[in-house]
Design a protein around this motif. Structure first.
Motif, PDB file in Angstrom:
ATOM      1  N   ASP A   1       1.092  -1.289   0.604  1.00  8.06           N
ATOM      2  CA  ASP A   1       0.243   0.328   0.365  1.00  8.06           C
ATOM      3  C   ASP A   1       0.941   1.165   0.104  1.00  8.06           C
ATOM      4  N   SER A   2       1.946   0.887   0.711  1.00  6.37           N
ATOM      5  CA  SER A   2       2.621   2.250   0.664  1.00  6.37           C
ATOM      6  C   SER A   2       3.738   2.836  -0.515  1.00  6.37           C
TER       7      SER A   2
ATOM      8  N   GLN B   1       2.021   1.850  -3.218  1.00  6.94           N
ATOM      9  CA  GLN B   1       1.119   2.101  -4.440  1.00  6.94           C
ATOM     10  C   GLN B   1       1.507   3.833  -3.648  1.00  6.94           C
ATOM     11  N   SER B   2       1.093   4.124  -3.011  1.00 10.04           N
ATOM     12  CA  SER B   2       0.416   5.615  -2.690  1.00 10.04           C
ATOM     13  C   SER B   2       1.570   6.214  -3.169  1.00 10.04           C
TER      14      SER B   2
ATOM     15  N   ARG C   1       1.363   6.401  -6.875  1.00  7.05           N
ATOM     16  CA  ARG C   1       0.533   7.327  -7.299  1.00  7.05           C
ATOM     17  C   ARG C   1       1.094   8.939  -7.155  1.00  7.05           C
ATOM     18  N   ASP C   2       1.470   9.206  -5.929  1.00  5.73           N
ATOM     19  CA  ASP C   2       1.723  10.261  -6.117  1.00  5.73           C
ATOM     20  C   ASP C   2       2.787  11.047  -6.855  1.00  5.73           C
TER      21      ASP C   2
END
Length: 183
Positions: free
Chosen positions: A121-122, A124-125, A128-129
């Motif tokens: 998740d981190s 991916q975040s 995406r950022d």
């Protein structure tokens, strides 16, 4: 590079500023990605980000040019140098989440491939950022170019939507700073 991809339905025609094929050539998305999902991402990105940046009259003028393949050099430059890079960046950003999730009649879940380890998740975040930053850079550049032009090459940019236009959206000028702007 803004080729058209019109899908005729009984209800209406959906016009695209960019084909799925060109998206795959110009963006980060792998060539074997589902065209249906990418078509949705293109349509949503152009409706939610490109139309507000261009204003409805210029957006519709570009759709007509894509559909009829009638280009002047100024509009071709606008499309290839500003609109398409912005649209590709927003589709990459949207797709980074969209292509990892699956909506079914039973649940919403993450897709997993035996040959590909999904990001945490981190991760991916963070990914995406960075894609979001890229997309908004291109959007600000597009808006700045159009505002600096001041309707010389693209008169539709400063036109209001006519009374029979029910698709007018609020024009987005966020992030724009004129040339030689001193902070």
């Amino acid at each position: 590079m803004g080729a058209t991809n019109s899908n005729k339905t009984k209800m209406s025609t959906i016009n695209y500023l960019l084909s799925v094929e060109n998206l795959k050539k110009l963006g980060l998305i792998h060539s074997n990605t589902d065209a249906k999902l990418l078509s949705v991402a293109i349509k949503r990105s152009q409706d939610m980000h490109i139309q507000p940046a261009l204003g409805t009259p210029l957006y519709k003028a570009l759709l007509v040019r894509v559909e009829t393949n009638t280009w002047t050099q100024d509009y071709l430059d606008l499309m290839n140098d500003y609109v398409v890079p912005c649209l590709v960046a927003f589709v990459d950003y949207r797709s980074a989440l969209l292509l990892n999730e699956k909506l079914t009649n039973k649940a919403v879940g993450r897709l997993q491939d035996e040959n590909l380890q999904p990001n945490t998740d981190s991760e991916q975040s963070a990914f995406r950022d960075q894609l979001r930053k890229d997309a908004y850079f291109y959007k600000e550049r597009l808006i700045g170019y159009l505002m600096d032009d001041n309707s010389v090459k693209y008169p539709e940019y400063c036109e209001g939507c006519s009374d029979n236009c029910n698709e007018n959206v609020q024009r987005d000028i966020s992030g724009y700073q004129p040339i030689n702007f001193i902070v």
